[in-house]
Scaffold this motif. Structure first.
Motif, PDB file in Angstrom:
ATOM      1  N   SER A  32       0.856  -1.186   0.000  1.00  0.00           N
ATOM      2  CA  SER A  32       0.000   0.000   0.000  1.00  0.00           C
ATOM      3  C   SER A  32       0.887   1.229   0.000  1.00  0.00           C
ATOM      4  O   SER A  32       2.103   1.126   0.191  1.00  0.00           O
ATOM      5  CB  SER A  32      -0.934   0.008   1.214  1.00  0.00           C
ATOM      6  OG  SER A  32      -0.194   0.232   2.395  1.00  0.00           O
ATOM      7  N   CYS A  61      -3.225  -4.780  -3.369  1.00  0.00           N
ATOM      8  CA  CYS A  61      -3.288  -3.366  -3.007  1.00  0.00           C
ATOM      9  C   CYS A  61      -4.696  -3.059  -2.510  1.00  0.00           C
ATOM     10  O   CYS A  61      -5.628  -2.936  -3.308  1.00  0.00           O
ATOM     11  CB  CYS A  61      -2.940  -2.507  -4.219  1.00  0.00           C
ATOM     12  SG  CYS A  61      -2.914  -0.747  -3.857  1.00  0.00           S
ATOM     13  N   PHE A  63      -7.721  -0.820  -1.009  1.00  0.00           N
ATOM     14  CA  PHE A  63      -8.202   0.559  -0.962  1.00  0.00           C
ATOM     15  C   PHE A  63      -9.420   0.619  -0.048  1.00  0.00           C
ATOM     16  O   PHE A  63     -10.299  -0.237  -0.162  1.00  0.00           O
ATOM     17  CB  PHE A  63      -8.698   1.029  -2.347  1.00  0.00           C
ATOM     18  CG  PHE A  63      -7.681   1.065  -3.431  1.00  0.00           C
ATOM     19  CD1 PHE A  63      -6.828   2.146  -3.563  1.00  0.00           C
ATOM     20  CD2 PHE A  63      -7.595   0.030  -4.354  1.00  0.00           C
ATOM     21  CE1 PHE A  63      -5.899   2.199  -4.603  1.00  0.00           C
ATOM     22  CE2 PHE A  63      -6.681   0.072  -5.391  1.00  0.00           C
ATOM     23  CZ  PHE A  63      -5.826   1.158  -5.509  1.00  0.00           C
ATOM     24  N   GLU A  67     -10.501   5.975  -0.197  1.00  0.00           N
ATOM     25  CA  GLU A  67      -9.246   6.029  -0.964  1.00  0.00           C
ATOM     26  C   GLU A  67      -9.490   5.720  -2.435  1.00  0.00           C
ATOM     27  O   GLU A  67      -8.902   6.340  -3.310  1.00  0.00           O
ATOM     28  CB  GLU A  67      -8.230   5.021  -0.422  1.00  0.00           C
ATOM     29  CG  GLU A  67      -7.626   5.363   0.899  1.00  0.00           C
ATOM     30  CD  GLU A  67      -6.780   4.208   1.429  1.00  0.00           C
ATOM     31  OE1 GLU A  67      -5.776   4.513   2.085  1.00  0.00           O
ATOM     32  OE2 GLU A  67      -7.116   3.033   1.186  1.00  0.00           O
ATOM     33  N   PHE A  68     -10.357   4.748  -2.689  1.00  0.00           N
ATOM     34  CA  PHE A  68     -10.658   4.353  -4.064  1.00  0.00           C
ATOM     35  C   PHE A  68     -11.270   5.531  -4.820  1.00  0.00           C
ATOM     36  O   PHE A  68     -10.845   5.863  -5.924  1.00  0.00           O
ATOM     37  CB  PHE A  68     -11.598   3.143  -4.075  1.00  0.00           C
ATOM     38  CG  PHE A  68     -11.822   2.552  -5.429  1.00  0.00           C
ATOM     39  CD1 PHE A  68     -10.839   1.795  -6.045  1.00  0.00           C
ATOM     40  CD2 PHE A  68     -13.023   2.745  -6.104  1.00  0.00           C
ATOM     41  CE1 PHE A  68     -11.038   1.236  -7.304  1.00  0.00           C
ATOM     42  CE2 PHE A  68     -13.226   2.201  -7.357  1.00  0.00           C
ATOM     43  CZ  PHE A  68     -12.230   1.440  -7.962  1.00  0.00           C
ATOM     44  N   THR A  71      -8.710   8.293  -5.419  1.00  0.00           N
ATOM     45  CA  THR A  71      -7.745   7.898  -6.448  1.00  0.00           C
ATOM     46  C   THR A  71      -8.363   8.014  -7.833  1.00  0.00           C
ATOM     47  O   THR A  71      -7.700   8.452  -8.778  1.00  0.00           O
ATOM     48  CB  THR A  71      -7.232   6.469  -6.191  1.00  0.00           C
ATOM     49  OG1 THR A  71      -6.694   6.403  -4.868  1.00  0.00           O
ATOM     50  CG2 THR A  71      -6.163   6.072  -7.186  1.00  0.00           C
ATOM     51  N   SER A  92      -1.006   2.174  -8.954  1.00  0.00           N
ATOM     52  CA  SER A  92      -0.549   2.592  -7.630  1.00  0.00           C
ATOM     53  C   SER A  92       0.980   2.665  -7.602  1.00  0.00           C
ATOM     54  O   SER A  92       1.660   1.772  -8.105  1.00  0.00           O
ATOM     55  CB  SER A  92      -1.044   1.593  -6.584  1.00  0.00           C
ATOM     56  OG  SER A  92      -0.338   1.721  -5.384  1.00  0.00           O
ATOM     57  N   GLY A 117      -6.393  -5.536  -6.902  1.00  0.00           N
ATOM     58  CA  GLY A 117      -6.904  -4.395  -6.153  1.00  0.00           C
ATOM     59  C   GLY A 117      -8.115  -4.835  -5.362  1.00  0.00           C
ATOM     60  O   GLY A 117      -8.933  -5.626  -5.859  1.00  0.00           O
ATOM     61  N   ILE A 119     -11.246  -3.343  -2.694  1.00  0.00           N
ATOM     62  CA  ILE A 119     -11.915  -2.266  -1.966  1.00  0.00           C
ATOM     63  C   ILE A 119     -12.428  -2.889  -0.674  1.00  0.00           C
ATOM     64  O   ILE A 119     -13.248  -3.810  -0.705  1.00  0.00           O
ATOM     65  CB  ILE A 119     -13.074  -1.666  -2.777  1.00  0.00           C
ATOM     66  CG1 ILE A 119     -12.563  -1.118  -4.097  1.00  0.00           C
ATOM     67  CG2 ILE A 119     -13.770  -0.573  -1.970  1.00  0.00           C
ATOM     68  CD1 ILE A 119     -13.647  -0.665  -5.039  1.00  0.00           C
ATOM     69  N   THR A 123      -8.141  -4.378   5.795  1.00  0.00           N
ATOM     70  CA  THR A 123      -6.995  -4.753   4.957  1.00  0.00           C
ATOM     71  C   THR A 123      -6.551  -6.187   5.225  1.00  0.00           C
ATOM     72  O   THR A 123      -6.253  -6.933   4.294  1.00  0.00           O
ATOM     73  CB  THR A 123      -5.840  -3.768   5.192  1.00  0.00           C
ATOM     74  OG1 THR A 123      -6.298  -2.459   4.870  1.00  0.00           O
ATOM     75  CG2 THR A 123      -4.633  -4.110   4.342  1.00  0.00           C
TER      76      THR A 123
END
Length: 175
Positions: A32, A61, A63, A67-68, A71, A92, A117, A119, A123
């Motif tokens: 990340s 990674c 998100f 954050e998604f 970005t 990223s 990726g 979402i 995490t």
């Protein structure tokens, strides 16, 4: 008391690896933006394990929803038709840095690299779910800087992965 189902599942998993003649064929690596200062250390560890075995490296990674969305805006994607999380993860900086480190001619053993990726608001769960999806033989995560007292415990993401991953977890300490 040991849960026999877990023990049998773990044994059969490791036996499958032995039957293929490889100890490691798939490694999940959590990356990340927060970890960008440790990517070189993580790449070194992953290359040592994955390289000689020609294992597939799965860069994950995660998100958060926020954050998604940020970005997507920062990269000027259309908000009405956002890209898939995998596509955004490939752009990223930490993923590109990790992939470049693994492809470095001094450590590149021809290992395939796949980007995932996710979402998520958890995490650790995203890491473990990916490890289960790809039938990972190992998970590699890195830890942040902690005070002397804080070094006695892992962060919540690392702790979740250590306790729930379907395979061994390598924790790479920060310098």
């Amino acid at each position: 008391m040991v849960d026999s189902n877990t023990t049998n599942r773990d044994r059969s998993r490791y036996q499958r690896g032995k039957d293929r003649g490889q100890s490691v064929s798939s490694i999940v690596v959590a990356v990340s933006e927060i970890d960008s200062g440790q990517i070189d250390n993580v790449s070194d560890v992953v290359a040592e394990v994955a390289g000689p075995a020609h294992a597939t490296v799965h860069l994950v990674c995660p998100f958060s929803t926020d954050e998604f969305e940020k970005t997507i805006q920062r990269l000027e994607y259309d908000a009405d038709s956002p890209p898939e999380p995998d596509e955004l993860a490939k752009r990223s900086q930490s993923v590109r840095q990790a992939a470049a480190g693994l492809r470095d001619p001094t450590r590149n053993y021809g290992m395939p690299i796949t980007v995932h990726g996710r979402i998520t608001d958890n995490t650790g769960e995203a890491i473990v779910d990916t490890a289960n999806e790809v039938n990972a033989d190992r998970v590699v995560i890195c830890g942040g800087n902690r005070s002397p007292t804080g070094k006695a415990i892992f962060g919540s993401t690392a702790q979740y992965a250590l306790l729930n991953a379907p395979c061994p977890v390598t924790f790479v300490r920060s310098d």
